[in-house]
Design an enzyme around this catalytic site. Sequence first.
Site, PDB file in Angstrom:
ATOM      1  N   HIS A 113      21.650 -13.008 -21.224  1.00 13.54           N
ATOM      2  CA  HIS A 113      21.260 -12.723 -19.841  1.00 13.54           C
ATOM      3  C   HIS A 113      21.799 -13.777 -18.880  1.00 13.54           C
ATOM      4  CE1 HIS A 113      18.211 -10.229 -21.999  1.00 13.54           C
ATOM      5  NE2 HIS A 113      18.457  -9.404 -20.995  1.00 13.54           N
ATOM      6  N   ASN A 114      23.104 -13.838 -18.792  1.00  7.47           N
ATOM      7  CA  ASN A 114      23.768 -14.809 -17.929  1.00  7.47           C
ATOM      8  C   ASN A 114      24.653 -14.069 -16.916  1.00  7.47           C
ATOM      9  OD1 ASN A 114      26.131 -14.082 -19.419  1.00  7.47           O
ATOM     10  ND2 ASN A 114      25.560 -15.581 -20.983  1.00  7.47           N
ATOM     11  N   PHE A 115      25.463 -14.811 -16.170  1.00  8.87           N
ATOM     12  CA  PHE A 115      26.260 -14.173 -15.121  1.00  8.87           C
ATOM     13  C   PHE A 115      27.329 -13.255 -15.699  1.00  8.87           C
ATOM     14  CE2 PHE A 115      29.630 -14.170 -11.781  1.00  8.87           C
ATOM     15  CZ  PHE A 115      28.900 -13.504 -10.806  1.00  8.87           C
ATOM     16  N   TRP A 116      27.796 -13.521 -16.900  1.00 13.25           N
ATOM     17  CA  TRP A 116      28.756 -12.615 -17.531  1.00 13.25           C
ATOM     18  C   TRP A 116      28.124 -11.224 -17.682  1.00 13.25           C
ATOM     19  CZ3 TRP A 116      28.648 -17.778 -18.485  1.00 13.25           C
ATOM     20  CH2 TRP A 116      29.853 -18.466 -18.408  1.00 13.25           C
ATOM     21  N   HIS A 117      26.849 -11.198 -18.033  1.00 13.41           N
ATOM     22  CA  HIS A 117      26.147  -9.911 -18.151  1.00 13.41           C
ATOM     23  C   HIS A 117      25.944  -9.274 -16.779  1.00 13.41           C
ATOM     24  CE1 HIS A 117      23.278  -6.833 -19.225  1.00 13.41           C
ATOM     25  NE2 HIS A 117      22.344  -7.397 -18.490  1.00 13.41           N
ATOM     26  N   ASP A 155      19.489  -9.433 -13.209  1.00 15.43           N
ATOM     27  CA  ASP A 155      18.885 -10.331 -14.198  1.00 15.43           C
ATOM     28  C   ASP A 155      18.944 -11.789 -13.757  1.00 15.43           C
ATOM     29  OD1 ASP A 155      17.746  -8.845 -16.255  1.00 15.43           O
ATOM     30  OD2 ASP A 155      19.646  -8.547 -17.297  1.00 15.43           O
ATOM     31  N   ASP A 259      23.030  -1.288 -17.646  1.00 14.98           N
ATOM     32  CA  ASP A 259      22.368  -2.461 -18.214  1.00 14.98           C
ATOM     33  C   ASP A 259      22.377  -2.395 -19.739  1.00 14.98           C
ATOM     34  OD1 ASP A 259      20.923  -4.853 -18.176  1.00 14.98           O
ATOM     35  OD2 ASP A 259      18.995  -3.821 -18.124  1.00 14.98           O
ATOM     36  N   GLN A 312      21.351  -2.559 -34.537  1.00 14.16           N
ATOM     37  CA  GLN A 312      22.331  -1.993 -33.609  1.00 14.16           C
ATOM     38  C   GLN A 312      22.487  -0.487 -33.798  1.00 14.16           C
ATOM     39  OE1 GLN A 312      23.525  -4.195 -31.092  1.00 14.16           O
ATOM     40  NE2 GLN A 312      21.775  -5.073 -32.164  1.00 14.16           N
TER      41      GLN A 312
END
Length: 355
Positions: A113-117, A155, A259, A312
């Site tokens: 849950h970072n800026f890449w996401h 996020d 998302d 998964q």
Amino acid sequence: MAGKLPDCLGINANNEEAILSMKSTREYYEDIMHPFKIRESLAPSLEFCLVNLQKPCLIADISVKDFPVFSHTVPDLVYFAFEIFRGHGLDEPKLSALLDMVSKNYFQTTPFHNFWHGFSVMQMIYCISERNTKLSDFITDKEYTYLLLAAIGHDICHPGMNNSFLIATKHELSIKYNNISVLENHHASVILEMIKISEIFSSKTLKKLSPIILEVILSTDMARHKQVCDEYINTLENFDKTIPNHRQKFMNYLLHCSDLGNQTLDFPLASIWSMKVLQEFNYQVVCEENAGIRVSEFMRTGNNMVKVKNSQIGFIENIILPLWNGLAKYVKNIDDFPEGLKKNKKRWEEIQEFK
């Protein structure tokens, strides 16, 4: 104590360079049990400064489905985000500063849950919109702008722990939001405050966009999954673009799909995202044990390949594929997204180890 996260959240900090490094899925798999650092406070930094964006050395087509997000730094992604918003009639210096502030308020040491996401979710919506005349069959031009802003900020200030954890540890945010969509309310509050600070919209427009962005971000709460899906199905069966609530339900569903869209990507990208989210899951289990609260056993895969695969496969089969099939039923030119899910499910079923 309310407002504080357990001390176990402060150990073994990774740095941004480590997260950015282009690693294979095997290397991310080897990190799946590693802890990560999260700031004790989830409050944003609202410093708004004009910035000069630098064009990345490595240029990529931001309209493609399988955008190579892990090849780029945060400043690169801010530049690409600016390019996505170019032409939306926004003040460009203020827009640059807003996007820079958003990027700096994602916790970059959080595995998933970072800026890449945040960027990836927005870029996926942009990819779909480019194939479908800016989604003009479903929403207005202004709503498209609001949707992209919601996506990139959906996020922001995420700790890498879920709502259940914040509620169980009596975090100050769970108290503030009465244990209801705790993180999603926080994300929406932060991005709306930043939009207000940026002054890229008039006060009249801000009043109009705020409930739209709030509802669309709240739709990303998995506790609302069935509600969001049911509302979308009921709405799209008799969709009328002139009805604001119909447009809202479409935006809610599209952001929810995006998302949860990383498994639609080519397997090398999709599997890296899988390892990142499972690292967060595994660490939450450790933190729950250390905090002496109920343990979320469904999140515990460890580095057991069978459990990793099953997690998964089950998520694709039961949640993501039906979700994307629902979107592809009404939105044109996106059949490669659910097809990607089918291919990845098969890859997970066949894989024995990461090479």
